[in-house]
Structure formats: C-alpha cells, structure tokens
Scaffold this motif. Structure first.
Motif, mmCIF file in Angstrom:
data_model
loop_
_atom_site.group_PDB
_atom_site.id
_atom_site.type_symbol
_atom_site.label_atom_id
_atom_site.label_comp_id
_atom_site.label_asym_id
_atom_site.label_seq_id
_atom_site.Cartn_x
_atom_site.Cartn_y
_atom_site.Cartn_z
ATOM 1 N N LYS A 177 62.951 -120.881 14.981
ATOM 2 C CA LYS A 177 61.549 -121.585 14.540
ATOM 3 C C LYS A 177 61.483 -122.760 15.141
ATOM 4 O O LYS A 177 60.538 -123.376 16.012
ATOM 5 C CB LYS A 177 61.323 -121.463 13.148
ATOM 6 N N LEU A 181 59.428 -124.392 18.665
ATOM 7 C CA LEU A 181 58.537 -125.464 18.783
ATOM 8 C C LEU A 181 58.948 -126.467 19.720
ATOM 9 O O LEU A 181 58.316 -127.556 19.742
ATOM 10 C CB LEU A 181 58.532 -126.166 17.135
ATOM 11 N N ARG A 235 50.289 -129.075 15.112
ATOM 12 C CA ARG A 235 51.703 -129.020 14.975
ATOM 13 C C ARG A 235 52.451 -129.883 13.803
ATOM 14 O O ARG A 235 53.354 -129.453 13.323
ATOM 15 C CB ARG A 235 52.024 -129.892 16.348
ATOM 16 N N LYS A 238 52.909 -127.311 11.383
ATOM 17 C CA LYS A 238 54.067 -126.540 11.939
ATOM 18 C C LYS A 238 55.249 -127.177 11.444
ATOM 19 O O LYS A 238 56.419 -126.301 11.014
ATOM 20 C CB LYS A 238 53.991 -126.149 13.209
ATOM 21 N N VAL A 241 56.112 -126.806 7.963
ATOM 22 C CA VAL A 241 56.427 -125.519 7.707
ATOM 23 C C VAL A 241 58.114 -125.222 7.979
ATOM 24 O O VAL A 241 58.649 -124.689 6.955
ATOM 25 C CB VAL A 241 55.897 -124.395 8.644
#
Length: 280
Positions: A177, A181, A235, A238, A241
């Motif tokens: 993940k 990104l 973003r 994210k 997260v």
C-alpha cells in the motif's frame, strides 16, 4: 484442513473420471463443464486455513540485518525531533515502547525492504504418531530432570510463536500500500510524527502537549499534500488509511520475525531503552 483434503481428492484421476461420467449423463453437464475451468482456477482454501500456517523468512540473516538498520535509523530520527527531546525520559520511553513496531514497518516501507518468506514444514500425521509413540517408549515415567525446562514435543506442528501466514500477509499488504502511493520522505516523516506522539497511551503525564504535537504533524502533512499534490484531493485520506492499517501490526510478530532468528528471545523494552539512551 478438510477443504484442502477435498481439493486433493477431487484432483485424483479416478474422481475426475467418475465425475465426468456423471456430468455427461446430467442435462446440465455442458454448463458445468463450461464453468469447470473457472472453478479449478481458484485454489484458495475457503476456510482460510492458509492464514494459520506458520512461515519464516527465506533469508533471515539478510532481512534481520536490514530491519536492525532500519530500527537504528528510526530511533535516530526520533531522537533528533526537538519536541521529543523536551519530554521527560520516562515519557519518551513510554512513547517509543508503544510505537516502535509501527515506526519500524514504516521505515521498512520507506527503505523498500522486500519480505521473502517460506512456509514452515509441518510433520505429517503419521510422523506425529510415530514421534509421540517413540518418545513415550524411551521417556521414563518420572518427571523432567532438574534444571531442564519441559516444552513439549518439538515436532508438534511447528513453533507456535512463529508468525502465521495471515500476520505476514498483513505486513506485506501494508508495504504494498505504501509503495503504491509512492510516499515521499517528508510524508513519511509526518506519518512517523503522528504515530510517535500518541496522547491516548495510559500513564502519560504530558497528554495535552503530546496531543498538540500529533495535531501539528497531521496539519503539516495536510498542508504538504495540498501544496505538492494539488490535483489529488484524496491523497490525505489515503495516507490516513495507511495509518489505520498500522493498527493491525502486532509488535510481538515483528520481534519474532526480525529479531528472534538472529539474537534469540530478546526483551524489546530493555533493548529500546539501551538504544534510546545511547548516541546513535
């Protein structure tokens, strides 16, 4: 597990012949044959038994050395944060004890450390029966000898403290993940600050001060994202997260995976205190 046993039984030649004869006689045989390829393509165990299988590092010397280097760099980063240095030593140690594992995993992601694991070999049922019987024949009925600790059979399905496939998959999923990104160095720093300054820990005395530091780290991350990634309004969400995924990382799993293969059973609290007081 039973699901895997059924899968092996269904892959046998005799079973396939019998099933093909039944399908040929059935009106829905054609439709079943059309969907057979898709059904056989998925070999994942529906009961999730693979998650409980024990795994270990393929090259523990290499991976543990990389993790140790990342831990040193992480604690050096923590020590160089001026706001952290202003906290009392017991507060510093409490914060580091609670977040060293998430910070280490963030460091592994930043350093692009790859995790290659292998599944531990478990003895078959016949091996377990024979081993248990052999131990019963050769072991006297008396208790264990003085000075020796009894840990039970060594071949009882692998080390119960060894990380499971599900736990390792959570770490690998987190790394993937972060890499998807393409998190920058500054973003990693703000994420580490958010993790480090956790005001919800029991026993903290400077709660309001630490809460303010965490808020500042989040604000700095938000401003950086808005400045650098103006076209990506999602973003910041994210990246948060990513922080939420860190809660599923178990510190005991990290210690067993990266440090026990090299230095054995280690008290992480003592090691962190020694490293925190040292000039890294």
């Amino acid at each position: 597990c039973r699901c895997c046993a059924d899968g092996r039984r269904q892959s046998s030649i005799l079973y396939s012949i019998l099933r093909s004869q039944e399908r040929a006689a059935s009106p829905a045989g054609q439709g079943m044959r059309r969907g057979q390829g898709a059904a056989q393509g998925s070999r994942s165990c529906p009961c999730g038994g693979w998650r409980r299988r024990r795994v270990s590092l393929r090259s523990p010397q290499v991976a543990c050395k990389a993790a140790s280097a990342v831990l040193v760099k992480t604690l050096r980063f923590v020590q160089n944060v001026p706001c952290f240095q202003q906290l009392p030593l017991d507060e510093q140690l409490l914060l580091v004890r609670s977040c060293w594992a998430p910070l280490l995993v963030l460091g592994l992601a930043q350093e692009r450390v790859q995790l290659e694991t292998v599944e531990s070999t478990e003895p078959s049922m016949l091996q377990r029966i024979l081993t248990t019987r052999r131990q019963g024949e050769h072991t006297p009925p008396r208790g264990p000898a003085p000075g020796r600790h009894h840990h039970g059979p060594a071949a009882g399905g692998g080390d119960p403290h060894m990380p499971s496939a599900g736990e390792i998959q959570a770490i690998k999923g987190f790394l993937a993940k972060c890499w998807s990104l393409d998190i920058s160095t500054k973003e990693y720093a703000y994420l580490k600050g958010t993790v480090l300054f956790n005001p919800d820990l029991p026993g903290l005395q400077c709660t309001q001060y630490i809460e303010g530091l965490q808020r500042e780290a989040q604000q700095a991350l938000n401003e950086h994202v808005r400045l650098i990634h103006r076209g990506d309004e999602a973003r910041f969400a994210k990246l948060n997260v990513v922080l939420s995924l860190l809660r599923s990382i178990n510190a005991n799993v990290i210690a067993e995976l990266f440090f026990k293969p090299i230095i054995g059973a280690v008290n992480m609290d003592d090691m962190l205190l020694e490293m925190l007081c040292a000039k890294l």
